[in-house]
Design an enzyme around this catalytic site. Structure first.
Site, mmCIF file in Angstrom:
data_model
loop_
_atom_site.group_PDB
_atom_site.id
_atom_site.type_symbol
_atom_site.label_atom_id
_atom_site.label_comp_id
_atom_site.label_asym_id
_atom_site.label_seq_id
_atom_site.Cartn_x
_atom_site.Cartn_y
_atom_site.Cartn_z
ATOM 1 N N ARG A 171 0.836 -1.210 0.000
ATOM 2 C CA ARG A 171 0.000 0.000 0.000
ATOM 3 C C ARG A 171 0.866 1.253 0.000
ATOM 4 O O ARG A 171 0.565 2.237 0.673
ATOM 5 C CB ARG A 171 -0.950 0.017 1.213
ATOM 6 C CG ARG A 171 -1.884 -1.161 1.306
ATOM 7 C CD ARG A 171 -2.877 -1.221 0.125
ATOM 8 N NE ARG A 171 -3.770 -2.363 0.289
ATOM 9 C CZ ARG A 171 -3.530 -3.564 -0.206
ATOM 10 N NH1 ARG A 171 -2.432 -3.777 -0.902
ATOM 11 N NH2 ARG A 171 -4.384 -4.551 -0.038
ATOM 12 N N SER A 244 -11.788 -0.796 2.856
ATOM 13 C CA SER A 244 -10.995 -1.010 4.073
ATOM 14 C C SER A 244 -10.399 0.307 4.544
ATOM 15 O O SER A 244 -9.625 0.930 3.814
ATOM 16 C CB SER A 244 -9.876 -2.016 3.799
ATOM 17 O OG SER A 244 -10.410 -3.263 3.419
ATOM 18 N N GLU A 341 -5.899 3.625 5.719
ATOM 19 C CA GLU A 341 -5.523 3.489 4.308
ATOM 20 C C GLU A 341 -5.842 4.759 3.520
ATOM 21 O O GLU A 341 -5.036 5.228 2.737
ATOM 22 C CB GLU A 341 -6.238 2.292 3.666
ATOM 23 C CG GLU A 341 -5.498 0.985 3.801
ATOM 24 C CD GLU A 341 -6.008 -0.054 2.819
ATOM 25 O OE1 GLU A 341 -6.481 0.315 1.726
ATOM 26 O OE2 GLU A 341 -5.953 -1.253 3.152
#
Length: 349
Positions: A171, A244, A341
């Site tokens: 990520r 998420s 995130e």
């Protein structure tokens, strides 16, 4: 007031509610829609744009707007897909920044290409995909990205990154560490005609069995992923969310072993380094009792503890406050920090 110009348009005091999947009712001082990225240097030098803050939004699927946005919000509207190179075993595909990511996945499958099937139904645009190196079900997009084209606001030049220069991680990428510097205009992907299917992650094989598929092809994997995601995750068109919200924490193996002694049921996965492991943030959050929680219109999905949801009129600040409470409770109970995130706009974590 709206000012229309060839290949781009500028709208003042524009609502961003339809441009973020949380459906937070924030506004932009001005909204710039750009259809032809080659005009980007001229557009950025325009008197209404130059010298003001600039934020690029794709479909707003990985941001939380905690406040109204000053300056200019830029939306790339170049949505073409083209095949650049055909070889015996792969094809190089170029997608404009404004192309819908799931649309690209389905286009690739319809054109006999594979590799992206595990990334089906991830919300967002192709321009946003490299920034946090999107991934799901055992696959990350960096496996297929060949190049990223961007405008470097710092040097005032067009730049082209190969995969190594993108500095991809979990990520993570060079673009994530310089969110205001590089304006991604297109990506190029090298997609194989035949690809080893990834079936060993998060119930894909079981889903395939339930579908009655014995000899799966890439399209079957995509259909299985779509079914799983729709069952696990709320549809942002129905219930505002950004998928998420928290990253799975990656910890040293020694710390993980201590946690497993106390919580043997804690899910643990491999990480990029042998001496580290990735934990399930969803399990940690659910163990703290947050799954299905609601306070006003800000809440946690009853389907998946990783997903924060807007039940209607929650503000970005309310959703952020809830996220901070969740993170603090996980840290207190397990000694494990979890981080968001999505990019936070108008606030710091």
């Amino acid at each position: 007031m709206s000012t229309a110009m060839p290949a781009w348009s500028l709208t003042e005091n524009a609502s961003l509610k339809a441009l973020n999947t949380f459906h937070v009712d924030a506004s932009a001082e001005q909204l710039l829609e750009l259809h032809d990225p080659s005009l980007l240097p001229d557009v950025l030098a325009h008197p209404h744009v130059a010298g003001k803050p600039l934020l690029v939004l794709g479909s707003g699927s990985n941001v939380l707007l905690a406040d109204n946005v000053p300056g200019t919000v830029l939306v790339f509207a170049n949505r073409s897909i083209e095949e650049l190179e055909h070889r015996a075993d792969y094809t190089v595909v170029r997608a404009g920044a404004g192309v819908n990511w799931h649309g690209l996945v389905m286009w690739s499958l319809q054109n006999g290409l594979s590799g992206l099937e595990n990334l089906a139904l991830i919300p967002g645009t192709c321009g946003a995909a490299p920034i946090q190196n999107i991934g799901a079900y055992g696959v990350q997009v960096d496996e297929f990205i060949q190049a990223v084209d961007a405008w470097d606001r710092e040097t005032g030049e067009w730049v082209r990154f190969d995969a190594e220069a993108c500095a991809f991680g979990y990520r993570d990428s060079v673009f994530k560490h310089a969110p205001d510097r590089y304006l991604i205009t297109a990506i190029e992907l090298r997609l194989p005609l035949l690809h080893d299917l990834r079936l060993g992650y998060a119930g894909i094989a079981e889903e395939m069995q339930a579908m009655g598929v014995e000899l799966p092809v890439a399209a079957d994997v995509a259909n299985a992923v779509i079914a799983i995601r729709r069952r696990k995750l709320p549809d942002p068109d129905v219930l505002g969310n950004a998928g998420s919200f928290f990253k799975n924490p990656v910890l040293p193996l020694e710390q993980v072993d201590v946690l497993l002694q106390q919580y043997p049921e804690l899910p643990v996965y491999p990480a990029d380094q042998d001496n580290r492991r990735k934990l399930s943030a969803a399990w940690l959050i659910e163990a703290c009792g947050w799954k299905g929680f609601r306070e006003g219109d800000a809440g946690v999905s009853p389907q998946h503890a990783l997903v924060l949801v807007n039940h209607g009129n929650a503000t970005g600040a309310e959703l952020l406050a809830l996220a901070r409470r969740i993170s603090a409770s996980v840290l207190e109970k397990f000694g494990v920090p979890i981080e968001p995130e999505p990019r936070l706009i108008g606030a710091q974590w």
